[in-house]
Design a protein around this motif. Structure first.
Motif, PDB file in Angstrom:
ATOM      1  N   ASP A   1       0.803  -1.226   0.000  1.00  0.00           N
ATOM      2  CA  ASP A   1       0.000   0.000   0.000  1.00  0.00           C
ATOM      3  C   ASP A   1       0.838   1.280   0.000  1.00  0.00           C
ATOM      4  N   LEU A   2       2.147   1.165  -0.215  1.00  0.00           N
ATOM      5  CA  LEU A   2       2.986   2.359  -0.331  1.00  0.00           C
ATOM      6  C   LEU A   2       3.046   2.794  -1.798  1.00  0.00           C
ATOM      7  N   ASN A   3       3.060   4.097  -2.017  1.00  0.00           N
ATOM      8  CA  ASN A   3       2.961   4.638  -3.369  1.00  0.00           C
ATOM      9  C   ASN A   3       4.254   4.457  -4.162  1.00  0.00           C
ATOM     10  N   PHE A   4       4.084   4.049  -5.410  1.00  0.00           N
ATOM     11  CA  PHE A   4       5.197   3.948  -6.349  1.00  0.00           C
ATOM     12  C   PHE A   4       4.778   4.632  -7.637  1.00  0.00           C
ATOM     13  N   MET A   5       5.401   5.765  -7.942  1.00  0.00           N
ATOM     14  CA  MET A   5       5.080   6.529  -9.141  1.00  0.00           C
ATOM     15  C   MET A   5       6.029   6.132 -10.264  1.00  0.00           C
ATOM     16  N   TYR A   6       5.514   6.121 -11.500  1.00  0.00           N
ATOM     17  CA  TYR A   6       6.382   5.822 -12.644  1.00  0.00           C
ATOM     18  C   TYR A   6       5.818   6.446 -13.916  1.00  0.00           C
ATOM     19  N   GLU A   7       6.720   6.721 -14.851  1.00  0.00           N
ATOM     20  CA  GLU A   7       6.331   7.118 -16.205  1.00  0.00           C
ATOM     21  C   GLU A   7       7.161   6.319 -17.198  1.00  0.00           C
ATOM     22  N   ARG A   8       6.492   5.645 -18.122  1.00  0.00           N
ATOM     23  CA  ARG A   8       7.177   4.936 -19.208  1.00  0.00           C
ATOM     24  C   ARG A   8       7.584   5.984 -20.248  1.00  0.00           C
ATOM     25  N   VAL A   9       8.762   6.528 -20.087  1.00  0.00           N
ATOM     26  CA  VAL A   9       9.202   7.635 -20.927  1.00  0.00           C
ATOM     27  C   VAL A   9       9.494   7.165 -22.337  1.00  0.00           C
ATOM     28  N   ARG A  10      10.251   6.095 -22.449  1.00  0.00           N
ATOM     29  CA  ARG A  10      10.582   5.543 -23.763  1.00  0.00           C
ATOM     30  C   ARG A  10      10.748   4.041 -23.583  1.00  0.00           C
ATOM     31  N   VAL A  11       9.748   3.300 -24.009  1.00  0.00           N
ATOM     32  CA  VAL A  11       9.756   1.851 -23.774  1.00  0.00           C
ATOM     33  C   VAL A  11       9.369   1.131 -25.058  1.00  0.00           C
ATOM     34  N   ARG A  12      10.269   0.284 -25.515  1.00  0.00           N
ATOM     35  CA  ARG A  12       9.962  -0.583 -26.643  1.00  0.00           C
ATOM     36  C   ARG A  12       9.929  -2.053 -26.228  1.00  0.00           C
ATOM     37  N   ASP A  13      10.740  -2.382 -25.221  1.00  0.00           N
ATOM     38  CA  ASP A  13      10.709  -3.742 -24.676  1.00  0.00           C
ATOM     39  C   ASP A  13       9.720  -3.763 -23.514  1.00  0.00           C
ATOM     40  N   GLU A  14       8.440  -3.944 -23.838  1.00  0.00           N
ATOM     41  CA  GLU A  14       7.389  -3.889 -22.831  1.00  0.00           C
ATOM     42  C   GLU A  14       7.538  -4.985 -21.784  1.00  0.00           C
ATOM     43  N   ASP A  15       8.001  -6.157 -22.211  1.00  0.00           N
ATOM     44  CA  ASP A  15       8.141  -7.266 -21.271  1.00  0.00           C
ATOM     45  C   ASP A  15       9.182  -6.946 -20.204  1.00  0.00           C
ATOM     46  N   LEU A  16      10.297  -6.374 -20.619  1.00  0.00           N
ATOM     47  CA  LEU A  16      11.346  -6.025 -19.669  1.00  0.00           C
ATOM     48  C   LEU A  16      10.874  -4.939 -18.711  1.00  0.00           C
ATOM     49  N   CYS A  17      10.238  -3.908 -19.252  1.00  0.00           N
ATOM     50  CA  CYS A  17       9.758  -2.816 -18.404  1.00  0.00           C
ATOM     51  C   CYS A  17       8.726  -3.326 -17.393  1.00  0.00           C
ATOM     52  N   SER A  18       7.790  -4.139 -17.861  1.00  0.00           N
ATOM     53  CA  SER A  18       6.762  -4.682 -16.967  1.00  0.00           C
ATOM     54  C   SER A  18       7.381  -5.570 -15.892  1.00  0.00           C
ATOM     55  N   SER A  19       8.404  -6.331 -16.262  1.00  0.00           N
ATOM     56  CA  SER A  19       9.078  -7.192 -15.288  1.00  0.00           C
ATOM     57  C   SER A  19       9.755  -6.362 -14.207  1.00  0.00           C
ATOM     58  N   PHE A  20      10.345  -5.229 -14.605  1.00  0.00           N
ATOM     59  CA  PHE A  20      10.967  -4.357 -13.619  1.00  0.00           C
ATOM     60  C   PHE A  20       9.923  -3.732 -12.698  1.00  0.00           C
ATOM     61  N   LEU A  21       8.841  -3.223 -13.266  1.00  0.00           N
ATOM     62  CA  LEU A  21       7.786  -2.620 -12.439  1.00  0.00           C
ATOM     63  C   LEU A  21       7.157  -3.644 -11.508  1.00  0.00           C
ATOM     64  N   ARG A  22       7.163  -4.921 -11.936  1.00  0.00           N
ATOM     65  CA  ARG A  22       6.577  -5.979 -11.103  1.00  0.00           C
ATOM     66  C   ARG A  22       7.380  -6.198  -9.819  1.00  0.00           C
ATOM     67  N   VAL A  23       8.637  -5.768  -9.806  1.00  0.00           N
ATOM     68  CA  VAL A  23       9.422  -5.828  -8.563  1.00  0.00           C
ATOM     69  C   VAL A  23       8.671  -5.122  -7.449  1.00  0.00           C
ATOM     70  N   PHE A  24       8.064  -4.003  -7.769  1.00  0.00           N
ATOM     71  CA  PHE A  24       7.364  -3.192  -6.780  1.00  0.00           C
ATOM     72  C   PHE A  24       5.895  -3.599  -6.650  1.00  0.00           C
ATOM     73  N   GLU A  25       5.289  -3.897  -7.797  1.00  0.00           N
ATOM     74  CA  GLU A  25       3.886  -4.299  -7.786  1.00  0.00           C
ATOM     75  C   GLU A  25       3.676  -5.570  -6.977  1.00  0.00           C
ATOM     76  N   SER A  26       4.601  -6.531  -7.090  1.00  0.00           N
ATOM     77  CA  SER A  26       4.455  -7.805  -6.393  1.00  0.00           C
ATOM     78  C   SER A  26       4.601  -7.670  -4.885  1.00  0.00           C
ATOM     79  N   GLU A  27       5.201  -6.562  -4.434  1.00  0.00           N
ATOM     80  CA  GLU A  27       5.330  -6.315  -2.998  1.00  0.00           C
ATOM     81  C   GLU A  27       4.128  -5.568  -2.438  1.00  0.00           C
ATOM     82  N   GLY A  28       3.143  -5.295  -3.301  1.00  0.00           N
ATOM     83  CA  GLY A  28       1.924  -4.641  -2.846  1.00  0.00           C
ATOM     84  C   GLY A  28       1.915  -3.142  -2.966  1.00  0.00           C
TER      85      GLY A  28
END
Length: 291
Positions: A163-190
């Protein structure tokens, strides 16, 4: 969904990045780090003193965890020509427009030129916006960029990130799988994942985080402390003072210097104080006139 194991390189391995790395290691990611100070004794992360050796490793993600004030110089010093493969660059700074601009200059606004050195041809990039930049940098055209701000730290996140806030902006992303995997580091912790532009991010904290830091530092300069007859409101002010006292002057200075909205908030604070003082002085004159 199976969690992808990432190779994450961290540039700047101070207390906050060590705090993040602890959870990343727990999730099974490979963490390598480099920093000006020697953290080779840190458990869980592989530390490299030599930046070229560090950049020559096969990172999926390179995470910029420097101070706000030093990020420009640090990015200029990175030997991008050592990169082995397309890499996602990310940062975790408390302001967002400033690192976004620097990293976009690195990733996007680059002009290719060819030159010959020692009988070999190399492809170089000149960052034209960086006046006075002495070094030539080489950056792959397919580097991606995501700007992030984990809005918590070692104290507020010591019991977990749920429940802690994590802000992000996908500024320039072509490898969506890699970016999503990185963001999941935080998403998976809630974490509460908040996607917004860097501009909107800087505007909102200028009205909250910067004001809180400023009030806390003013109270610290006043040397306020608890008394035997504190009100709840005063106890909260002491807590604000103590919480902001744990943050460095570099962080506070960075929030002001590199957030264009913070300068307006400082003017608003000064104006508000003058108006409050003016109201009190006017009432004082009224009372004196009745005597």
């Amino acid at each position: 969904m199976t969690r992808r194991k990432l190779s994450i390189g961290i540039i700047g391995f101070g207390p906050f990045s060590q705090f993040l790395a602890k959870t990343m290691v727990k999730q099974g990611h490979l963490i390598r780090a480099t920093s000006r100070s020697d953290y080779s004794a840190h458990l869980g992360a592989h530390f490299f003193r030599d930046m070229e050796e560090f950049m020559g490793l096969e990172h999926d993600v390179i995470l910029i965890c420097t101070s706000i004030l030093s990020v420009s110089e640090v990015v200029k010093s990175i030997p991008f020509h050592c990169l082995k493969k397309p890499t996602l660059f990310a940062d975790v700074l408390s302001v967002k427009e400033h690192p976004r601009q620097i990293l976009l200059q690195m990733v996007s606004f680059l002009k290719f030129e060819w030159c010959r050195m020692n009988k070999s041809s190399f492809k170089y990039l000149i960052l034209e916006e960086w006046v006075g930049l002495a070094d030539w940098l080489e950056v792959p055209e397919d580097s991606d960029l995501v700007c992030t701000h984990p809005m918590f730290g070692p104290e507020s996140g010591k019991e977990g990130w749920k429940d802690l806030n994590f802000m992000y902006e996908r500024v320039r992303v072509r490898d969506e799988d890699l970016c999503s995997s990185f963001l999941r580091v935080f998403e998976s912790e809630g974490c509460k994942m908040i996607e917004m532009t860097c501009e909107e991010h800087d505007r909102l904290p200028a009205e909250s985080q910067f004001v809180t830091h400023t009030i806390g530092r003013i109270l610290s300069e006043m040397h306020i402390k608890n008394t035997p007859i504190d009100t709840k409101g005063f106890e909260m002010l002491v807590q604000v003072k103590e919480s902001t006292a744990n943050d460095s002057l570099d962080l506070y200075s960075g929030l002001f210097i590199h957030n264009r909205f913070a300068k307006k908030q400082m003017e608003n604070l000064e104006g508000a104080l003058q108006r409050v003082k003016g109201s009190l002085e006017a009432r004082l004159k009224e009372e004196d006139g009745r005597k």
